[in-house]
Motif scaffolding. Structure first.
Motif, PDB file in Angstrom:
ATOM      1  N   ARG A 147      16.696  93.364 -39.302  1.00 50.95           N
ATOM      2  CA  ARG A 147      17.775  93.959 -40.101  1.00 50.95           C
ATOM      3  C   ARG A 147      19.109  93.912 -39.358  1.00 50.95           C
ATOM      4  N   LEU A 148      19.054  94.110 -38.039  1.00 49.08           N
ATOM      5  CA  LEU A 148      20.278  94.032 -37.242  1.00 49.08           C
ATOM      6  C   LEU A 148      20.922  92.655 -37.370  1.00 49.08           C
ATOM      7  N   PHE A 149      20.120  91.599 -37.258  1.00 43.45           N
ATOM      8  CA  PHE A 149      20.678  90.252 -37.353  1.00 43.45           C
ATOM      9  C   PHE A 149      21.100  89.905 -38.783  1.00 43.45           C
ATOM     10  N   ALA A 150      20.416  90.452 -39.767  1.00 45.48           N
ATOM     11  CA  ALA A 150      20.847  90.242 -41.156  1.00 45.48           C
ATOM     12  C   ALA A 150      22.221  90.851 -41.373  1.00 45.48           C
ATOM     13  N   ALA A 151      22.432  92.043 -40.850  1.00 50.06           N
ATOM     14  CA  ALA A 151      23.732  92.707 -40.979  1.00 50.06           C
ATOM     15  C   ALA A 151      24.796  92.014 -40.133  1.00 50.06           C
ATOM     16  N   LEU A 152      24.390  91.527 -38.973  1.00 48.19           N
ATOM     17  CA  LEU A 152      25.329  90.898 -38.045  1.00 48.19           C
ATOM     18  C   LEU A 152      25.796  89.535 -38.553  1.00 48.19           C
ATOM     19  N   LEU A 153      24.865  88.729 -39.047  1.00 47.16           N
ATOM     20  CA  LEU A 153      25.173  87.362 -39.466  1.00 47.16           C
ATOM     21  C   LEU A 153      25.633  87.266 -40.913  1.00 47.16           C
ATOM     22  N   GLU A 183       8.017  89.689 -44.182  1.00 49.12           N
ATOM     23  CA  GLU A 183       9.136  90.525 -43.748  1.00 49.12           C
ATOM     24  C   GLU A 183      10.469  89.777 -43.792  1.00 49.12           C
ATOM     25  N   TYR A 184      10.450  88.462 -43.546  1.00 54.58           N
ATOM     26  CA  TYR A 184      11.696  87.699 -43.509  1.00 54.58           C
ATOM     27  C   TYR A 184      12.422  87.756 -44.860  1.00 54.58           C
ATOM     28  N   GLU A 185      11.692  87.412 -45.906  1.00 51.50           N
ATOM     29  CA  GLU A 185      12.299  87.420 -47.236  1.00 51.50           C
ATOM     30  C   GLU A 185      12.676  88.832 -47.663  1.00 51.50           C
ATOM     31  N   LYS A 186      11.816  89.784 -47.372  1.00 46.54           N
ATOM     32  CA  LYS A 186      12.069  91.174 -47.746  1.00 46.54           C
ATOM     33  C   LYS A 186      13.387  91.678 -47.174  1.00 46.54           C
ATOM     34  N   VAL A 187      13.598  91.444 -45.881  1.00 45.72           N
ATOM     35  CA  VAL A 187      14.812  91.929 -45.220  1.00 45.72           C
ATOM     36  C   VAL A 187      16.033  91.154 -45.694  1.00 45.72           C
ATOM     37  N   MET A 188      15.935  89.842 -45.742  1.00 48.34           N
ATOM     38  CA  MET A 188      17.112  89.044 -46.083  1.00 48.34           C
ATOM     39  C   MET A 188      17.578  89.276 -47.528  1.00 48.34           C
ATOM     40  N   THR A 189      16.649  89.371 -48.451  1.00 46.91           N
ATOM     41  CA  THR A 189      17.050  89.624 -49.840  1.00 46.91           C
ATOM     42  C   THR A 189      17.650  91.014 -50.001  1.00 46.91           C
ATOM     43  N   ALA A 190      17.209  91.967 -49.179  1.00 46.76           N
ATOM     44  CA  ALA A 190      17.797  93.310 -49.224  1.00 46.76           C
ATOM     45  C   ALA A 190      19.267  93.282 -48.836  1.00 46.76           C
ATOM     46  N   TYR A 191      19.667  92.278 -48.056  1.00 47.55           N
ATOM     47  CA  TYR A 191      21.065  92.121 -47.652  1.00 47.55           C
ATOM     48  C   TYR A 191      21.805  91.107 -48.529  1.00 47.55           C
TER      49      TYR A 191
END
Length: 350
Positions: A77-83, A97-105
């Motif tokens: 989540r940190l890198f999703a928010a950062l990038l 988990e990858y798709e779950k986190v990235m789509t949430a962002y």
């Protein structure tokens, strides 16, 4: 007496779906927590000097490249928010988990579908040919979950070069890398010497069997992004006991070597014991777990999982993983006696 009571009375429940080290919690961690239980009255040290030195020695990197978080999802989540990627490519199948986190962002996902006929081995040149400048991010599990396949470091570097030319950031998730026989030759940490578009994620949950410590770290050599992280994240986000136990844990070479030896042996034995069965397909594992496909038309992963659960054997059904179906199961390798029971129980029904 119902079947659940029978299972509890006769069998120990073993979580073959959790992918934890069969050696369990390192003695060094238990001793460290016992010796320092009084430290929880204090707030954590914002500098974590001892922990960072231990990580630096263990992972073979410099202190300034280390980023710490409360588990792998936290760092993801940190890198999703950062990038803030608008479009990311992930392998299919891979960790949900990858798709779950990235789509949430708000990130669009592009699939790179691994070929089952190649036993889910990554075709590196084909992947590179699918990259383009519309992508902001590529995520690779190395080794991949659930396929248990690794990517050689030279292949990761070839992908990195292509990503660099297209301005794509590469996240390499090495949650299971220490279980590999050739861990030192596979890990992408040395590539951070050369590339600033790379972050290598590591977790202690699986290899050290301590998911309750809630600790993970990343290695990245990008001064601009590191400064943003330093300015925006909580300084003392690692629990006091986790930080103290982590120092001794990363120094525990005996646990490290014993773990690698046990996994190497059990991985080979389980694979060889099950491979002759013609009603299943095994995808040869390289990490501490294996993916299995059911070949009988009238048998599903739910049926196999239910059959095994009556003996305390908890398998991972893969019907919720994109690219797989209710014909696939994943399980990790535990101690010899437990693995014998698991293999015999699976072969009873498949």
């Amino acid at each position: 007496m119902n079947s659940n009571q029978l299972r509890i009375d006769q069998y120990e429940t073993v979580l073959y779906d959790a992918n934890l080290n069969p050696l369990g919690i390192p003695a060094s961690v238990k001793q460290s927590i016992a010796n320092n239980i009084g430290s929880i009255i204090k707030y954590p040290d914002v500098y974590y000097a001892n922990l960072k030195i231990a990580i630096s020695d263990y992972a073979g990197t410099s202190l300034e490249r280390i980023i710490m978080g409360n588990g792998s999802p936290d760092l993801l989540r940190l890198f999703a928010a950062l990038l803030t990627p608008k479009k990311a490519m992930i392998l299919v199948p891979s960790s949900t988990e990858y798709e779950k986190v990235m789509t949430a962002y708000g990130c669009e996902i592009v699939d790179y579908v691994l070929d089952e006929e190649l036993e889910y081995e990554l075709d590196v040149m084909d992947l590179i040919s699918k990259l383009d400048s519309s992508l902001d991010l590529l995520i690779l599990g190395n080794p991949n979950n659930p396929t248990s396949k690794r990517i050689r470091r030279e292949d990761v570097e070839a992908i990195l070069e292509a990503c660099k030319a297209l301005d794509i950031f590469l996240l390499v998730d090495e949650m299971y890398v220490e279980f590999l026989d050739d861990y030192e030759e596979v890990t992408s940490v040395p590539l951070t010497d050369k590339y600033s578009n790379l972050a290598v994620l590591r977790s202690v949950s699986k290899f050290f069997a301590v998911p309750g410590l809630r600790f993970a770290y990343a290695v990245m050599n990008n001064e601009e992004l590191s400064q943003i992280i330093d300015l925006t994240t909580t300084k003392n986000n690692i629990a006091t006991l986790s930080a103290i136990a982590g120092v001794d844990m990363f120094k525990d070479r005996k646990y490290f070597e014993e773990s690698r030896s046990v996994i190497h042996t059990e991985r080979s034995l389980v694979y060889l014991a099950m491979k002759p069965c013609r009603t299943i397909q095994l995808f040869k594992p390289e990490a501490n777990f294996m993916l299995m496909k059911l070949l009988k038309d009238d048998l599903t992963s739910s049926q196999v999982a239910e059959h095994c659960s009556l003996r305390g054997i908890m398998l991972r059904r893969c019907d919720d993983i994109r690219g797989l179906s209710n014909k696939y199961l994943r399980f990790c390798f535990m101690n010899p006696k437990q693995n014998d029971l698991m293999v015999n129980t699976i072969l009873e029904i498949v």
